[in-house]
Write a protein that holds these residues in place. Structure first.
Motif, PDB file in Angstrom:
ATOM      1  N   GLN A  39      -1.011   4.535 -14.061  1.00 55.41           N
ATOM      2  CA  GLN A  39      -2.264   4.493 -13.319  1.00 55.41           C
ATOM      3  C   GLN A  39      -2.719   3.052 -13.190  1.00 55.41           C
ATOM      4  N   VAL A  40      -3.221   2.716 -12.008  1.00 56.74           N
ATOM      5  CA  VAL A  40      -3.773   1.393 -11.744  1.00 56.74           C
ATOM      6  C   VAL A  40      -5.099   1.577 -11.006  1.00 56.74           C
ATOM      7  N   THR A  41      -5.931   0.553 -11.037  1.00 55.85           N
ATOM      8  CA  THR A  41      -7.209   0.605 -10.332  1.00 55.85           C
ATOM      9  C   THR A  41      -7.156  -0.355  -9.162  1.00 55.85           C
ATOM     10  N   ASN A  87       4.883   3.968  -9.282  1.00 53.65           N
ATOM     11  CA  ASN A  87       6.107   4.117 -10.070  1.00 53.65           C
ATOM     12  C   ASN A  87       6.554   2.741 -10.532  1.00 53.65           C
ATOM     13  N   THR A  88       6.886   2.638 -11.823  1.00 56.42           N
ATOM     14  CA  THR A  88       7.384   1.377 -12.386  1.00 56.42           C
ATOM     15  C   THR A  88       8.716   1.657 -13.072  1.00 56.42           C
ATOM     16  N   ASP A  89       9.346   0.620 -13.576  1.00 61.20           N
ATOM     17  CA  ASP A  89      10.594   0.777 -14.327  1.00 61.20           C
ATOM     18  C   ASP A  89      10.386   1.624 -15.586  1.00 61.20           C
ATOM     19  N   GLN A  90       9.140   1.675 -16.094  1.00 59.20           N
ATOM     20  CA  GLN A  90       8.825   2.450 -17.291  1.00 59.20           C
ATOM     21  C   GLN A  90       8.219   3.813 -16.945  1.00 59.20           C
ATOM     22  N   LYS A 119      -4.871   8.851   0.893  1.00 56.01           N
ATOM     23  CA  LYS A 119      -4.364   8.283   2.147  1.00 56.01           C
ATOM     24  C   LYS A 119      -5.103   6.992   2.495  1.00 56.01           C
ATOM     25  N   VAL A 120      -6.405   6.953   2.156  1.00 55.79           N
ATOM     26  CA  VAL A 120      -7.231   5.776   2.411  1.00 55.79           C
ATOM     27  C   VAL A 120      -7.702   5.247   1.059  1.00 55.79           C
ATOM     28  N   TRP A 121      -7.523   3.938   0.853  1.00 55.75           N
ATOM     29  CA  TRP A 121      -7.846   3.334  -0.439  1.00 55.75           C
ATOM     30  C   TRP A 121      -9.071   2.449  -0.350  1.00 55.75           C
ATOM     31  N   LYS A 122      -9.890   2.495  -1.405  1.00 52.64           N
ATOM     32  CA  LYS A 122     -11.081   1.657  -1.516  1.00 52.64           C
ATOM     33  C   LYS A 122     -11.125   1.079  -2.921  1.00 52.64           C
ATOM     34  N   PRO A 123     -11.737  -0.098  -3.089  1.00 48.65           N
ATOM     35  CA  PRO A 123     -11.855  -0.682  -4.424  1.00 48.65           C
ATOM     36  C   PRO A 123     -12.508   0.294  -5.399  1.00 48.65           C
ATOM     37  N   GLY A 124     -11.966   0.328  -6.628  1.00 48.60           N
ATOM     38  CA  GLY A 124     -12.478   1.204  -7.666  1.00 48.60           C
ATOM     39  C   GLY A 124     -11.704   2.508  -7.789  1.00 48.60           C
ATOM     40  N   MET A 125     -10.928   2.857  -6.760  1.00 48.90           N
ATOM     41  CA  MET A 125     -10.147   4.093  -6.820  1.00 48.90           C
ATOM     42  C   MET A 125      -8.952   3.908  -7.759  1.00 48.90           C
ATOM     43  N   VAL A 126      -8.556   4.999  -8.415  1.00 45.49           N
ATOM     44  CA  VAL A 126      -7.399   4.979  -9.301  1.00 45.49           C
ATOM     45  C   VAL A 126      -6.199   5.535  -8.540  1.00 45.49           C
ATOM     46  N   ALA A 127      -5.093   4.808  -8.611  1.00 47.16           N
ATOM     47  CA  ALA A 127      -3.854   5.205  -7.945  1.00 47.16           C
ATOM     48  C   ALA A 127      -2.744   5.336  -8.980  1.00 47.16           C
ATOM     49  N   VAL A 128      -1.684   5.994  -8.574  1.00 44.95           N
ATOM     50  CA  VAL A 128      -0.483   6.096  -9.405  1.00 44.95           C
ATOM     51  C   VAL A 128       0.608   5.313  -8.698  1.00 44.95           C
ATOM     52  N   VAL A 148       0.819  -1.206   0.000  1.00 46.87           N
ATOM     53  CA  VAL A 148       0.000   0.000   0.000  1.00 46.87           C
ATOM     54  C   VAL A 148       0.860   1.266   0.000  1.00 46.87           C
ATOM     55  N   LYS A 149       2.084   1.171   0.513  1.00 52.92           N
ATOM     56  CA  LYS A 149       2.961   2.346   0.566  1.00 52.92           C
ATOM     57  C   LYS A 149       3.398   2.814  -0.825  1.00 52.92           C
ATOM     58  N   HIS A 150       3.234   1.967  -1.846  1.00 53.66           N
ATOM     59  CA  HIS A 150       3.629   2.335  -3.204  1.00 53.66           C
ATOM     60  C   HIS A 150       2.534   3.096  -3.957  1.00 53.66           C
ATOM     61  N   LEU A 151       1.324   3.148  -3.392  1.00 59.39           N
ATOM     62  CA  LEU A 151       0.224   3.841  -4.059  1.00 59.39           C
ATOM     63  C   LEU A 151       0.289   5.330  -3.767  1.00 59.39           C
ATOM     64  N   GLN A 152       0.079   6.140  -4.814  1.00 58.78           N
ATOM     65  CA  GLN A 152       0.072   7.597  -4.670  1.00 58.78           C
ATOM     66  C   GLN A 152      -1.286   8.131  -5.096  1.00 58.78           C
TER      67      GLN A 152
END
Length: 160
Positions: free
Chosen positions: A106-108, A99-102, A88-97, A81-85
């Motif tokens: 955005q992920v859901t 960081n990847t090697d590329q 502060k509080v996450w729920k299903p369906g929310m879009v997060a950012v 969860v610390k990798h999501l930007q």
């Protein structure tokens, strides 16, 4: 000047879904800038802009294969969860950012645990036919530095 490879293109856009609902827009804001012909823009947008000139406005409807790609099955991953930007509080369906090697992506959020979350790595707009209203705000030759770096600099582009 017309849009072709090695030109810096500045544009404003409005992105609409299949029902015509506005999903995103930068109208009335600083145009985005990109280096044409260097894989810095969606393939369908680049094809639609090729040969256009400053001041041109038009709409183009593109299949998923030319924008955010088709939805891929089995694209869920568990991440800390610390990798999501983005919240502060996450729920299903929310879009997060994350960081990847590329770079950033955005992920859901699919499922939330105490320390780990399951995310769908498909772009939230993957698999959808989308309409882009485009206005070419500017076209210019890329500088040698922009060509060597592979991207646009300045307003609407990369700052470093």
């Amino acid at each position: 000047m017309t849009i072709a490879k090695d030109k810096i293109v500045q544009l404003n856009y409005t992105l609409r879904d299949e029902q015509g609902e506005v999903l995103e827009s930068n109208e009335g804001q600083t145009p985005i800038a990109y280096l044409h012909g260097h894989n810095n823009m969606m393939v369908g947008i680049e094809k639609a802009l090729e040969g256009k000139a400053e001041g041109d406005s038009f709409s183009v409807t593109l299949p998923a294969t030319e924008t955010y790609g088709e939805r891929l099955a089995d694209s869920e991953q568990r991440v800390s969860v610390k990798h999501l930007q983005g919240a502060k509080v996450w729920k299903p369906g929310m879009v997060a950012v994350i960081n990847t090697d590329q770079g950033q992506r955005q992920v859901t959020v699919v499922k939330v645990g105490k320390f780990m979350v399951t995310v769908d790595t498909n772009h939230p707009l993957a698999g959808r036919e989308l309409t882009f209203d485009l206005t070419v705000a500017g076209v210019r030759d890329a500088t040698e530095e922009e060509l060597s770096h592979g991207h646009a600099h300045g307003d609407g582009g990369h700052h470093h």
